[in-house]
Write a protein that holds these residues in place. Sequence first.
Motif, PDB file in Angstrom:
ATOM      1  N   GLY A   1      16.719 -17.334  11.794  1.00  0.00           N
ATOM      2  CA  GLY A   1      15.842 -18.022  10.836  1.00  0.00           C
ATOM      3  C   GLY A   1      14.409 -17.729  11.141  1.00  0.00           C
ATOM      4  N   GLU A   2      13.996 -17.240  12.043  1.00  0.00           N
ATOM      5  CA  GLU A   2      12.621 -16.991  12.570  1.00  0.00           C
ATOM      6  C   GLU A   2      12.575 -15.511  12.946  1.00  0.00           C
ATOM      7  OE1 GLU A   2       9.622 -16.604  15.270  1.00  0.00           O
ATOM      8  OE2 GLU A   2      11.584 -16.399  16.067  1.00  0.00           O
ATOM      9  N   ALA A   3      11.266 -14.846  12.411  1.00  0.00           N
ATOM     10  CA  ALA A   3      11.109 -13.488  12.526  1.00  0.00           C
ATOM     11  C   ALA A   3      11.400 -12.777  13.970  1.00  0.00           C
ATOM     12  CB  ALA A   3       9.599 -13.225  11.967  1.00  0.00           C
ATOM     13  N   GLY A   4      10.583 -13.502  15.240  1.00  0.00           N
ATOM     14  CA  GLY A   4      10.762 -12.876  16.351  1.00  0.00           C
ATOM     15  C   GLY A   4      12.167 -12.876  16.961  1.00  0.00           C
ATOM     16  N   LEU A   5      12.814 -13.861  16.834  1.00  0.00           N
ATOM     17  CA  LEU A   5      14.269 -13.998  17.254  1.00  0.00           C
ATOM     18  C   LEU A   5      15.122 -12.864  16.469  1.00  0.00           C
ATOM     19  CD1 LEU A   5      14.628 -17.718  17.737  1.00  0.00           C
ATOM     20  CD2 LEU A   5      14.356 -16.080  19.318  1.00  0.00           C
ATOM     21  N   THR A   6      14.928 -13.012  15.263  1.00  0.00           N
ATOM     22  CA  THR A   6      15.688 -12.106  14.292  1.00  0.00           C
ATOM     23  C   THR A   6      15.464 -10.549  14.736  1.00  0.00           C
ATOM     24  OG1 THR A   6      15.583 -13.638  12.499  1.00  0.00           O
ATOM     25  CG2 THR A   6      16.430 -11.323  12.079  1.00  0.00           C
ATOM     26  N   PHE A   7      14.126 -10.081  14.802  1.00  0.00           N
ATOM     27  CA  PHE A   7      13.822  -8.781  15.028  1.00  0.00           C
ATOM     28  C   PHE A   7      14.702  -8.510  16.699  1.00  0.00           C
ATOM     29  CE2 PHE A   7       9.423  -9.420  13.190  1.00  0.00           C
ATOM     30  CZ  PHE A   7       9.852  -9.138  12.124  1.00  0.00           C
TER      31      PHE A   7
END
Lengths: 53, 202
Positions: free
Chosen positions: A23-29
């Motif tokens: 649910g957070e951009a950096g972690l998802t990438f």
Amino acid sequence: MSSDQHSSAAFFAAVSKDLMQPGEAGLTFDLVAKEAIEVVPACDHCAFSLRTR
Amino acid sequence: MSTVASSSPSARRWDELQHTLQQGPCVDAVWADDTYLAKDLAHDPRWPQWSPRVAAQGAGSVLAIRLASPDETLGALNMYADRANAFTADDVDLALIYASHAADAMSTAKLLTGLRIAVKSRHHIGIAQGILMLRYDLSQEQAFDTLRRYSSQTNIKIRDLAELVIETRGLPDLEILERGDPTRDHDADLPDSSAQESTSTG
């Protein structure tokens, strides 16, 4: 729907759930790049490049 | 474009080289067609500067897929194999389905991250408004107008200005801001003319 199709659908449902987890951009990438290797047998390395303009 | 995630240093290096050279399947997947498969990088003529260099570093084949939401192109997912001719038709199918799920997850995560930042910023702006209201006896609208005017005059984003107000408990001096040194004693500060003007419109 065949049992193969069922298992494929279940597999990708689980993958999708995993990818939605951070649910957070950096972690998802990061997760997308790492999990690609598990999902696609031929893939040894994976990178994601973001469009910035 | 910029490489924001990778499973290995090699993958990051091969992606970044495409951005430097402005050529490669990742670049083309974003700006031209959706999907590129290079079965044998050592003998692929489409990217004459990039392919031989990554092939010499151990990349055998690559599959690049554009990731997009309904509203925008997010970027490209680049899958590398150590050997040539590694990607079968089944691999490509799996990769395309995976890319679709990945795009949904990324799009959702970007939205959530943006909303969190917006909520946090609004919270800080609210605190800054409260400080200005108390310190200079302004109404809520006047305090926001003051922030907006300062933001416009100093070219500092309003959320960053709000954090400065919270930090210094007052309006930063415009001259100090221009010199890039927001730390000073603000005890004698009064709202500037812009704040006074806002009183008449409030």
